[in-house]
Enzyme design. Structure first.
Site, short mmCIF file in Angstrom:
data_model
loop_
_atom_site.label_atom_id
_atom_site.label_comp_id
_atom_site.label_asym_id
_atom_site.label_seq_id
_atom_site.Cartn_x
_atom_site.Cartn_y
_atom_site.Cartn_z
N CYS A 207 0.82 -1.22 0.00
CA CYS A 207 0.00 0.00 0.00
C CYS A 207 0.85 1.27 0.00
CB CYS A 207 -0.97 0.00 1.18
SG CYS A 207 -0.22 0.07 2.83
N HIS A 260 -2.61 1.13 7.03
CA HIS A 260 -2.95 1.13 5.60
C HIS A 260 -3.06 2.57 5.10
CE1 HIS A 260 -4.24 -0.66 1.90
NE2 HIS A 260 -5.42 -0.07 1.93
N HIS A 272 -6.07 2.01 -3.88
CA HIS A 272 -5.09 1.44 -2.94
C HIS A 272 -4.69 0.04 -3.38
CE1 HIS A 272 -8.30 -0.82 -0.36
NE2 HIS A 272 -8.86 -0.44 -1.49
#
Length: 306
Positions: A207, A260, A272
């Site tokens: 990510c 994240h 993402h």
């Protein structure tokens, strides 16, 4: 510390020399067989999942590392271009010594010449005196020497001249800053790419690795990891989000550790690289899991001093 340069298309940076498994062998050679390595990972049930705690990050062809120690054919390195609170001199880890090199001409050119930034997801490099081609991925960068017949002439880490398709590169000492809409358009080119823990290359991103490279392509330097990325830039309220802003998610319903990051693309959605088995995609911030864990957003409009 001694400076060295990455001499493979993608160099894996491990938490220790003991962490690579037998199935990681294709990634440890020179040249590194990254496609073969990924194929082997996908042939094992936990091939990609078990990279957690093993693979720290990646470096691209031609990038510099500081070597701070050596052991049994391995180099303990710091990556100066990847800011991390783990080490003030750069992201720490270990790489096979065979994947690093040094040539004084390249070192000099790296410091002074314009750079050819690869802006295509992939291109091919042909070395002088060798008709064989090798893959070079997104945001690899090499000293630019000129252009002939639609090909960019570059210097490679071993001091050998190479050629790249001129249409696949941007020449600059430092890339100009690009706005949020351009960052979104660049990120969308990687939709569907499988997730790779520790990945910072167009072979596979995690990510924060995806965000790191997208912002680099826009002339903006941000830290390597999501937790560090959330410390800088301008904090913006959720209702004021603009395309290109970073959105962060944390454990304990948004109150715990950040785990994240994604990029806001507009209309309540973000792009993402979620996790192993879930490729780069677009989701809505209103979806239950993301709405519950959203914790903050940051806007980077230029490189900062870390």
């Amino acid at each position: 510390m001694n400076i060295r340069f990455v001499d493979v298309a993608v160099g894996n940076v491990w938490s220790s020399p003991e962490k690579p498994r037998d199935l990681d062998a294709p990634s440890l050679s020179r040249p590194a067989d990254i496609k073969g390595w990924l194929s082997r990972l996908d042939g094992e049930e936990k091939g990609r999942i078990d990279l957690v705690g093993r693979l720290e990050t990646q470096v691209l062809y031609g990038e510099p590392v500081w070597v701070v120690g050596e052991r049994d054919g391995w180099a303990e390195v710091r990556i100066p271009e990847q800011f991390s609170y783990k080490d003030e001199s750069g992201y720490p880890g270990w790489m096979p010594l065979r994947q690093l090199t040094f040539h004084p001409d390249y070192h000099q050119a790296w410091q002074t010449e314009p750079l050819a930034y690869v802006t295509a997801p992939f291109t091919r490099l042909r070395l002088e005196g060798n008709e064989a081609e090798q893959p070079v991925g997104f945001m690899s960068k090499l000293p630019w020497l000129g252009e002939v017949d639609g090909e960019a002439i570059v210097l490679t880490p071993r001091g050998v001249v190479g050629r790249l398709p001129a249409e696949h590169i941007t020449v600059a000492r430092t890339l100009p800053t690009a706005g949020g809409e351009i960052r979104v358009a660049t990120a969308e080119r990687f939709l569907g790419l499988p997730y790779l823990w520790g990945g910072t290359s167009s072979f596979g991103f995690d990510c924060s690795g995806l965000m790191y490279r997208i912002f680099e392509s826009a002339g903006i330097r941000i830290p390597r990891d999501a937790g560090d990325q959330a410390r800088f830039g301008k904090r913006v309220p959720k209702e004021d989000l603009r395309p290109g802003d970073l959105v962060f998610f944390a454990y304990d319903e948004g109150k715990g550790e950040i785990h994240h990051v994604g990029m806001y693309v507009g209309d309540g959605s973000f792009l993402h690289s979620p996790r192993t088995g879930h490729p780069v995609r677009i989701n809505r911030l209103s979806e239950e899991n993301y709405a519950r864990e959203f914790c903050l957003a940051r806007r980077y409009e230029g490189s900062e001093t870390f």
